[in-house]
Design an enzyme around this catalytic site. Structure first.
Site, mmCIF file in Angstrom:
data_model
loop_
_atom_site.group_PDB
_atom_site.id
_atom_site.type_symbol
_atom_site.label_atom_id
_atom_site.label_comp_id
_atom_site.label_asym_id
_atom_site.label_seq_id
_atom_site.Cartn_x
_atom_site.Cartn_y
_atom_site.Cartn_z
ATOM 1 N N LYS A 53 7.122 -0.264 -1.011
ATOM 2 C CA LYS A 53 7.666 -0.211 -2.369
ATOM 3 C C LYS A 53 9.023 0.481 -2.388
ATOM 4 C CE LYS A 53 3.092 -0.429 -4.463
ATOM 5 N NZ LYS A 53 1.933 0.316 -4.976
ATOM 6 N N GLN A 97 0.438 6.130 -6.909
ATOM 7 C CA GLN A 97 -0.301 5.242 -6.015
ATOM 8 C C GLN A 97 -1.803 5.495 -6.111
ATOM 9 O OE1 GLN A 97 0.983 2.706 -4.046
ATOM 10 N NE2 GLN A 97 -1.153 2.198 -3.643
ATOM 11 N N ASP A 120 3.332 0.087 -13.640
ATOM 12 C CA ASP A 120 2.106 -0.600 -13.215
ATOM 13 C C ASP A 120 1.498 -1.408 -14.358
ATOM 14 O OD1 ASP A 120 1.494 -0.340 -10.497
ATOM 15 O OD2 ASP A 120 0.769 1.704 -10.735
#
Length: 287
Positions: A53, A97, A120
């Site tokens: 990422k 995460q 997200d």
């Protein structure tokens, strides 16, 4: 012949366009999009995901910061970091995460991230916006699946889509996006009856259940398009390899198009995270 839906290739084109859009954004507003990634603990898979990422964020032209916390971090410490990032105007997107260590509450952290920085797409306000068809920040994996489907099939209107799995991360938002694309949508889950027969009805079959090679070739409607979201590590002959939720070789004999594992949905998820970050930055700067 079955068409392979190449997530690496499609994601590369998404990131290439994103880099152009980012340069235009920086030129217009004098602001570089900022993505903060928070990693708690030592989970090897999470480290790989975070590294990828950060690498893609740099390729897109973003400022990317990585915050690593020990596995024994407590809730108060993690909350304080998220609040700090919420209040930092140079940070436009925050990604914590998952999964988190057992002592930490994922729902609490998801709710704590500022909705406008929730790249997200998991915050309840963003989930509600998606359900009503008015979301700016869409969960990354379902968004990536939709891009793959539209690249492969074009207009999805009227197609019967079967989604295997009802998670908040993939299954439910996937169904919402397919509905918005005018599909007829069926969600299959652990309490569904005659799952195999339902799957065989799908012009589109999206597998997101987390069970290695659960979906056999006999479950796939001839000529269907199959998107395999699963990524499962299995031991075979003393070696570890990654497989999806679909028995690929069997399904490929029946499907018109299918995404591989690895190299399918995974790269698209990261590319869509970058899309969300630019979307978030644009909204925050223009308001």
């Amino acid at each position: 012949m079955t068409r392979l839906i190449d997530g690496k290739k499609i994601s590369a084109s998404v990131v290439e366009q994103l880099a152009l859009d980012t340069r235009q954004f920086i030129a217009e507003f004098g602001v570089t999009p900022g993505l903060a990634v928070v990693l708690v603990g030592d989970d090897p898979a999470s480290h790989v995901y975070v590294r990828n990422k950060v690498k893609q964020a740099t390729a897109a032209g973003f400022n990317s910061t990585e915050h690593r916390l020990a596995a024994d971090t407590d809730q108060a410490e993690l909350n304080a970091l998220v609040e700090q990032l919420n209040n930092d105007p140079s940070v436009h997107g925050i990604l914590v995460q998952l999964p988190l260590p057992q002592q930490l509450s994922e729902p609490e952290i998801i709710r704590l991230i500022a909705p406008e920085k929730d790249v997200d797409g998991f915050h309840p306000l963003n989930v509600g916006a998606l359900a009503s068809g008015d979301a700016d920040l869409i969960p990354c994996t379902p968004m990536g699946c939709m891009i793959m489907l539209e690249k492969t099939l074009g207009d999805l209107s009227g197609k019967h889509a079967v989604v295997v799995g009802r998670s908040n991360i993939v299954g439910k938002p996937m169904a919402a996006l397919l509905l918005q694309a005018n599909c007829t949508v069926t969600i299959v889950h652990s309490r569904s009856r005659d799952i195999e027969a339902i799957c065989r009805q799908g012009d589109i079959l999206v597998a997101a259940v987390g069970r290695p090679e659960m979906i056999k070739g006999s479950w796939v409607k001839p000529g269907a398009t199959v998107i395999d979201v699963g990524i499962n590590a299995v031991e075979q002959g003393g070696k570890r390899r990654l497989v999806g939720d679909v028995a690929f070789s069997e399904a490929a004999e029946v499907a018109a198009a299918i995404s591989p594992v690895p190299g399918g949905v995974g790269p698209m998820t990261i590319a869509c995270l970058m899309k969300n970050t630019l979307t978030a930055a644009r909204k925050q700067v223009s308001e």
